[in-house]
Scaffold this motif. Structure first.
Motif, PDB file in Angstrom:
ATOM      1  N   SER A  30      83.330  23.786  53.978  1.00 64.97           N
ATOM      2  CA  SER A  30      84.013  22.809  53.120  1.00 64.97           C
ATOM      3  C   SER A  30      83.333  22.722  51.761  1.00 64.97           C
ATOM      4  N   ILE A  31      81.997  22.695  51.789  1.00 68.55           N
ATOM      5  CA  ILE A  31      81.233  22.635  50.530  1.00 68.55           C
ATOM      6  C   ILE A  31      81.483  23.889  49.703  1.00 68.55           C
ATOM      7  N   PHE A  32      81.416  25.044  50.390  1.00 69.15           N
ATOM      8  CA  PHE A  32      81.660  26.317  49.708  1.00 69.15           C
ATOM      9  C   PHE A  32      83.062  26.342  49.102  1.00 69.15           C
ATOM     10  N   GLY A  33      84.033  25.882  49.876  1.00 69.99           N
ATOM     11  CA  GLY A  33      85.407  25.865  49.393  1.00 69.99           C
ATOM     12  C   GLY A  33      85.585  24.960  48.206  1.00 69.99           C
ATOM     13  N   TYR A  34      84.856  23.818  48.206  1.00 67.81           N
ATOM     14  CA  TYR A  34      84.959  22.872  47.091  1.00 67.81           C
ATOM     15  C   TYR A  34      84.448  23.510  45.805  1.00 67.81           C
ATOM     16  N   PHE A  35      83.255  24.112  45.914  1.00 68.86           N
ATOM     17  CA  PHE A  35      82.667  24.710  44.714  1.00 68.86           C
ATOM     18  C   PHE A  35      83.469  25.930  44.261  1.00 68.86           C
ATOM     19  N   PHE A  36      84.020  26.657  45.210  1.00 72.60           N
ATOM     20  CA  PHE A  36      84.862  27.796  44.842  1.00 72.60           C
ATOM     21  C   PHE A  36      86.108  27.299  44.109  1.00 72.60           C
ATOM     22  N   TYR A  37      86.662  26.201  44.573  1.00 72.90           N
ATOM     23  CA  TYR A  37      87.834  25.611  43.928  1.00 72.90           C
ATOM     24  C   TYR A  37      87.487  25.145  42.516  1.00 72.90           C
ATOM     25  N   ILE A  38      86.339  24.478  42.408  1.00 74.40           N
ATOM     26  CA  ILE A  38      85.905  23.984  41.092  1.00 74.40           C
ATOM     27  C   ILE A  38      85.724  25.136  40.115  1.00 74.40           C
ATOM     28  N   SER A  39      85.129  26.243  40.625  1.00 76.09           N
ATOM     29  CA  SER A  39      84.865  27.381  39.746  1.00 76.09           C
ATOM     30  C   SER A  39      86.147  28.027  39.251  1.00 76.09           C
ATOM     31  N   LYS A  40      87.244  27.856  40.012  1.00 77.84           N
ATOM     32  CA  LYS A  40      88.500  28.463  39.615  1.00 77.84           C
ATOM     33  C   LYS A  40      89.347  27.577  38.720  1.00 77.84           C
ATOM     34  N   LEU A  41      88.919  26.337  38.532  1.00 79.72           N
ATOM     35  CA  LEU A  41      89.659  25.455  37.644  1.00 79.72           C
ATOM     36  C   LEU A  41      89.527  25.944  36.206  1.00 79.72           C
ATOM     37  N   PRO A  42      90.578  25.869  35.396  1.00 80.76           N
ATOM     38  CA  PRO A  42      90.486  26.305  33.999  1.00 80.76           C
ATOM     39  C   PRO A  42      89.454  25.466  33.241  1.00 80.76           C
ATOM     40  N   GLN A  43      88.558  26.180  32.522  1.00 86.07           N
ATOM     41  CA  GLN A  43      87.490  25.494  31.790  1.00 86.07           C
ATOM     42  C   GLN A  43      88.017  25.050  30.432  1.00 86.07           C
ATOM     43  N   LYS A  44      87.721  23.836  30.048  1.00 85.63           N
ATOM     44  CA  LYS A  44      88.126  23.335  28.748  1.00 85.63           C
ATOM     45  C   LYS A  44      87.202  23.909  27.692  1.00 85.63           C
ATOM     46  N   THR A  45      87.791  24.535  26.673  1.00 87.04           N
ATOM     47  CA  THR A  45      86.996  25.133  25.596  1.00 87.04           C
ATOM     48  C   THR A  45      87.626  24.839  24.250  1.00 87.04           C
ATOM     49  N   LEU A  46      86.808  24.995  23.215  1.00 86.50           N
ATOM     50  CA  LEU A  46      87.266  24.892  21.838  1.00 86.50           C
ATOM     51  C   LEU A  46      86.820  26.155  21.112  1.00 86.50           C
ATOM     52  N   SER A  47      87.750  26.864  20.502  1.00 86.78           N
ATOM     53  CA  SER A  47      87.436  28.062  19.722  1.00 86.78           C
ATOM     54  C   SER A  47      87.556  27.713  18.241  1.00 86.78           C
ATOM     55  N   VAL A  48      86.457  27.819  17.526  1.00 79.84           N
ATOM     56  CA  VAL A  48      86.411  27.388  16.123  1.00 79.84           C
ATOM     57  C   VAL A  48      85.739  28.472  15.281  1.00 79.84           C
ATOM     58  N   MET A 239      79.358  35.674   1.781  1.00 79.29           N
ATOM     59  CA  MET A 239      80.043  34.818   2.749  1.00 79.29           C
ATOM     60  C   MET A 239      80.075  35.502   4.109  1.00 79.29           C
ATOM     61  N   VAL A 240      79.763  34.743   5.142  1.00 84.79           N
ATOM     62  CA  VAL A 240      79.880  35.238   6.510  1.00 84.79           C
ATOM     63  C   VAL A 240      80.696  34.238   7.321  1.00 84.79           C
ATOM     64  N   THR A 241      81.381  34.737   8.324  1.00 88.40           N
ATOM     65  CA  THR A 241      82.138  33.880   9.244  1.00 88.40           C
ATOM     66  C   THR A 241      81.719  34.197  10.670  1.00 88.40           C
ATOM     67  N   VAL A 242      81.880  33.230  11.538  1.00 85.36           N
ATOM     68  CA  VAL A 242      81.575  33.430  12.947  1.00 85.36           C
ATOM     69  C   VAL A 242      82.561  32.618  13.787  1.00 85.36           C
ATOM     70  N   ASN A 243      83.122  33.251  14.804  1.00 85.79           N
ATOM     71  CA  ASN A 243      84.017  32.559  15.728  1.00 85.79           C
ATOM     72  C   ASN A 243      83.229  32.138  16.953  1.00 85.79           C
ATOM     73  N   VAL A 244      83.188  30.850  17.219  1.00 83.64           N
ATOM     74  CA  VAL A 244      82.365  30.297  18.309  1.00 83.64           C
ATOM     75  C   VAL A 244      83.272  29.586  19.306  1.00 83.64           C
ATOM     76  N   VAL A 245      83.051  29.875  20.584  1.00 84.92           N
ATOM     77  CA  VAL A 245      83.760  29.176  21.648  1.00 84.92           C
ATOM     78  C   VAL A 245      82.788  28.187  22.291  1.00 84.92           C
ATOM     79  N   PHE A 246      83.140  26.904  22.225  1.00 84.89           N
ATOM     80  CA  PHE A 246      82.303  25.842  22.779  1.00 84.89           C
ATOM     81  C   PHE A 246      82.894  25.316  24.082  1.00 84.89           C
ATOM     82  N   GLU A 247      82.037  24.836  24.931  1.00 83.69           N
ATOM     83  CA  GLU A 247      82.480  24.098  26.108  1.00 83.69           C
ATOM     84  C   GLU A 247      82.941  22.717  25.653  1.00 83.69           C
ATOM     85  N   ALA A 248      84.065  22.253  26.176  1.00 80.13           N
ATOM     86  CA  ALA A 248      84.603  20.937  25.850  1.00 80.13           C
ATOM     87  C   ALA A 248      84.573  20.079  27.107  1.00 80.13           C
ATOM     88  N   LYS A 249      83.955  18.901  27.003  1.00 83.87           N
ATOM     89  CA  LYS A 249      83.834  18.015  28.167  1.00 83.87           C
ATOM     90  C   LYS A 249      84.702  16.772  27.987  1.00 83.87           C
TER      91      LYS A 249
END
Length: 249
Positions: A30-48, A239-249
């Motif tokens: 059950s614990i393994f299944g819970y964490f496996f489920y959590i890991s498969k949830l889409p992660q919220k991110t911000l690409s800037v 001038m330099v640019t950088v595309n950064v993907v952040f974790e969004a909570k």
């Protein structure tokens, strides 16, 4: 009787152990299944995309020029002698105007045949050319030197061609690293502004990808997907640019 009781006790102990192992297995799965489920949830991110600019002054100047003579095929040897005479005069004028010998690179003399119409019956004509490249740290004085040198050589009657001076910044690699750090900080600031409107918080950096470096004339907007390097001005804007993907909570 004693043996029967011992047999019952062993069966009871085995049954209890089996139940415990079964429960533990179920809980573990059950614990393994819970964490496996959590890991498969889409992660919220911000690409800037963040950027950083800095004004610098060129520390290297490059200048290309050439002189040439035109001779018929029968006078090629004379043409080479004339080129050597021109070489001495030209280099004397360069030195007189403050161009040091260690700043000059001379090419070999090139020979090219001039085109004539096939119907014309004339002696073949050739152009002999020698290229001169100058690299100097005198970025402030080189433009005036080029003007003086060009005029003095033309006054001698030598066919001389001067290219525009090109200005470069030799510490571009180091400056790029510094600006990338600033660009990442700019990206985080932008991400935080975006996150506020959605009730989110910006977390750790998940990935970052830098863009090409743009070396622009001051206040220029002529950027390119493949990078730009303006050589026409002493002052440059990097001038330099950088595309950064952040974790969004």
């Amino acid at each position: 009787m004693v043996r029967s009781e011992e047999h019952v006790d062993r069966k009871s102990s085995f049954l209890v152990a089996s139940v415990i192992l079964g429960v533990a297995f179920v809980i573990g799965m059950s614990i393994f299944g819970y964490f496996f489920y959590i890991s498969k949830l889409p992660q919220k991110t911000l690409s800037v995309t963040g950027s950083a600019r800095e004004l610098v002054v060129s520390d290297v100047a490059k200048w290309g020029s050439s002189y040439s003579v035109k001779v018929p095929e029968s006078k090629l040897n004379y043409g080479f002698r004339l080129m050597k005479e021109h070489e001495k005069k030209v280099l004397d004028i360069f030195e007189k105007n403050g161009i040091n010998k260690d700043e000059i690179t001379l090419s070999a003399i090139s020979v090219s045949e001039m085109y004539v119409e096939p119907t014309q019956v004339v002696e073949r004509q050739y152009v002999l050319t020698q290229f001169i490249n100058v690299q100097t740290n005198d970025v402030d004085g080189i433009a005036q030197k080029v003007k003086n040198i060009t005029q003095e050589i033309l006054d001698l009657g030598v066919a001389f061609q001067a290219n525009p001076v090109e200005y470069y910044y030799s510490k571009l690699a180091e400056k790029r690293v510094q600006l990338l750090s600033s660009a990442v900080r700019d990206a985080r600031r932008r991400a935080e502004e975006i996150a506020k409107s959605g009730g989110l918080h910006v977390g750790k950096v998940i990935s970052a990808k830098s863009g090409v470096v743009q070396v622009l004339a001051p206040n220029s907007v002529e950027v390119s997907d493949y990078g730009t390097y303006d050589t026409s001005t002493k002052e440059k804007e990097i001038m330099v640019t950088v595309n950064v993907v952040f974790e969004a909570k």
